[in-house]
Motif scaffolding. Structure first.
Motif, short mmCIF file in Angstrom:
data_model
loop_
_atom_site.label_atom_id
_atom_site.label_comp_id
_atom_site.label_asym_id
_atom_site.label_seq_id
_atom_site.Cartn_x
_atom_site.Cartn_y
_atom_site.Cartn_z
N ILE A 129 -1.65 -4.64 0.43
CA ILE A 129 -1.38 -3.29 0.15
C ILE A 129 -1.09 -3.07 -1.40
N ALA A 147 -6.61 -1.18 2.59
CA ALA A 147 -5.25 -1.46 2.25
C ALA A 147 -4.43 -1.33 3.37
N GLY A 148 -3.68 -2.49 3.80
CA GLY A 148 -2.88 -2.73 4.87
C GLY A 148 -3.35 -2.84 6.35
N THR A 149 -2.85 -2.21 7.10
CA THR A 149 -3.04 -2.10 8.84
C THR A 149 -4.11 -1.11 9.22
N ILE A 171 -3.66 2.68 11.02
CA ILE A 171 -2.27 3.30 10.43
C ILE A 171 -2.80 4.04 9.30
N SER A 172 -2.97 5.59 9.68
CA SER A 172 -3.52 6.44 8.64
C SER A 172 -4.65 5.97 8.06
N ASP A 173 -5.27 5.48 8.67
CA ASP A 173 -6.69 4.78 8.20
C ASP A 173 -7.50 4.55 9.38
N ALA A 217 2.48 -0.63 4.71
CA ALA A 217 3.24 -0.16 3.80
C ALA A 217 4.43 0.54 4.47
N PHE A 243 0.75 11.13 7.21
CA PHE A 243 0.79 12.15 6.25
C PHE A 243 0.84 13.64 6.80
N TYR A 298 4.20 9.45 4.74
CA TYR A 298 3.01 9.04 3.52
C TYR A 298 2.96 10.11 2.74
N GLU A 299 2.84 9.83 1.46
CA GLU A 299 2.20 11.12 0.51
C GLU A 299 1.53 10.71 -0.56
N GLU A 309 4.71 2.15 -5.09
CA GLU A 309 3.89 0.88 -5.63
C GLU A 309 4.42 -0.44 -4.76
N ILE A 310 4.70 -0.38 -3.77
CA ILE A 310 5.18 -1.60 -3.03
C ILE A 310 4.21 -2.93 -3.17
N GLU A 340 1.25 4.78 -5.54
CA GLU A 340 1.21 4.93 -4.05
C GLU A 340 2.74 5.22 -3.71
N ILE A 341 2.99 6.10 -2.78
CA ILE A 341 4.28 6.76 -2.52
C ILE A 341 4.60 6.82 -0.97
N ILE A 342 5.66 6.37 -0.70
CA ILE A 342 6.23 6.72 0.72
C ILE A 342 7.71 7.40 0.65
N1 SAM Z 1 -3.12 1.55 6.30
C1 SAM Z 1 -2.31 1.77 5.33
C2 SAM Z 1 -0.99 0.93 5.71
O1 SAM Z 1 -1.11 0.01 6.70
O2 SAM Z 1 0.32 1.20 5.39
C3 SAM Z 1 -1.85 3.05 4.79
C4 SAM Z 1 -2.98 3.84 4.36
S1 SAM Z 1 -2.86 5.49 3.96
C5 SAM Z 1 -4.54 6.01 3.63
C6 SAM Z 1 -2.16 5.25 2.20
C7 SAM Z 1 -0.91 5.88 1.99
O3 SAM Z 1 0.09 4.63 2.38
C8 SAM Z 1 -0.34 6.05 0.61
O4 SAM Z 1 -0.86 7.22 0.29
C9 SAM Z 1 1.15 5.66 0.46
O5 SAM Z 1 1.73 6.67 1.12
C10 SAM Z 1 1.04 4.32 1.56
N2 SAM Z 1 0.98 3.32 0.85
C11 SAM Z 1 -0.18 2.30 0.69
N3 SAM Z 1 0.10 1.38 -0.08
C12 SAM Z 1 1.36 1.45 -0.67
C13 SAM Z 1 2.12 0.78 -1.65
N4 SAM Z 1 1.51 -0.41 -2.24
N5 SAM Z 1 3.29 1.57 -2.06
C14 SAM Z 1 3.69 2.46 -1.37
N6 SAM Z 1 2.90 3.15 -0.50
C15 SAM Z 1 1.75 2.73 -0.31
#
Ligand code: SAM
Length: 272
Positions: free
Chosen positions: A12, A84-86, A89-91, A115, A135, A160-161, A187-188, A213-215
């Motif tokens: 991520i 990015a990420g899993t 999950i919102s993807d 995230a 979201f 998520y935001e 920005e984790i 990127e914000i949560i």
């Molecule tokens: N599938 C991803 C996951 O496993 O977390 C999430 C994808 S979603 C489209 C993107 C959102 O995840 C961003 O708007 C933000 O809210 C969060 N996000 C993703 N990467 C991040 C990070 N490095 N730091 C903080 N928030 C993050």
């Protein structure tokens, strides 16, 4: 023999956050279905992996599923990754996983960065029970309903935001959260990673012009506050509150009876 579908988590923000197993699977599969092939190519190049890529983003996920299922049926192993990420999950990921299961294809999770979970574990909020909201809806009515749900949520809420919508979302929460602790995780795993903690009004002051990127994570409200809120509604509104969450009648009656400390029969009688 039919192939296997792998849902592979990717970093991520920090390219080191990928498991050895994920790298092996990406090297071994026949095809990688990526949310954005250019984004995935950066990851593959970094790890010197060369594989055919096919795009599988939100807008074509439903169409791409047939092609992917066909490939799987031909015996090809397919990995699904998001930017990015899993996956799922919102993807993209949910649609193809469901379809593959329907078709009797094995679906294998390859865990890694997410995230929401990363933000939760470092938030300092209760991790025993939490609710992932993803979201918030953009539609005004649906958004209002979600905000009402979070207002009385007793578990840690994870949202998520997008940075350009942050101000508006914080304004929506202003005045409805009282002194509940809010954590803004930003920005984790990246250079500017930070966790900002405080009440919603403090977060509003501290988050002017934040980028990246914000949560948002919100401490659960006290159980009594939820009960007071629900028990002050008339029965019909109490019923509607749960119905909007998509619960079945039987489940709603059970919940209302529990909130009001009466038997289910008593609630049923009032609906007849
Ligand atoms: N599938 C991803 C996951 O496993 O977390 C999430 C994808 S979603 C489209 C993107 C959102 O995840 C961003 O708007 C933000 O809210 C969060 N996000 C993703 N990467 C991040 C990070 N490095 N730091 C903080 N928030 C993050």
């Amino acid at each position: 023999m039919i192939g296997k579908l792998y849902l592979v988590a990717t970093p991520i923000g920090n390219l080191e956050d990928i498991t050895l197993r994920a790298l092996r699977i990406l090297k071994e599969v026949d095809l990688i279905a990526a949310e954005d092939t250019r984004q995935t190519l950066k990851l593959l190049n970094h790890y010197d992996i060369k594989k055919p890529l096919i795009s599988n983003h939100r807008h074509n996920e439903e169409n791409r599923e047939d092609i992917l299922i066909e490939k799987l049926k031909e015996g090809k192993n397919v990995a699904v990754v998001s930017d990015a990420g899993t996956p799922g999950i919102s993807d993209p990921g949910e649609v193809i996983a469901k379809k593959a299961i329907e078709e009797g294809i094995e679906v294998i999770p390859i865990p890694g960065a997410c995230a929401a979970i990363s933000a939760l574990i470092a938030s300092g909020l209760d991790t025993k029970e939490f609710v992932f909201y993803g979201f918030l809806p953009l539609n005004k009515k649906l958004r209002k309903e979600k905000l009402e749900e979070i207002e009385v949520e007793t578990k840690t809420a994870i949202i998520y935001e997008a940075p350009h919508k942050l101000k508006e979302t914080l304004k929506d929460f202003s005045g409805i959260l009282g002194n509940r602790e809010v954590v803004l995780a930003r920005e984790i795993t990246k250079i500017h990673e930070e966790f900002i903690r405080g009440s919603i009004e403090e977060i509003i002051q501290k988050s002017e012009n934040l980028k990246g990127e914000i949560i948002l994570l919100i401490e659960g409200t006290k159980k009594e506050k939820k009960e007071n809120f629900l028990n002050n509604l008339d029965l019909k509104d109490h019923y509607n509150f749960y119905e909007k969450q998509g619960l079945e009648k039987k489940e709603i009656i059970k919940k209302i009876a529990k909130d009001r400390g009466v038997s289910k029969n008593e609630i049923y009688k009032q609906f007849i």
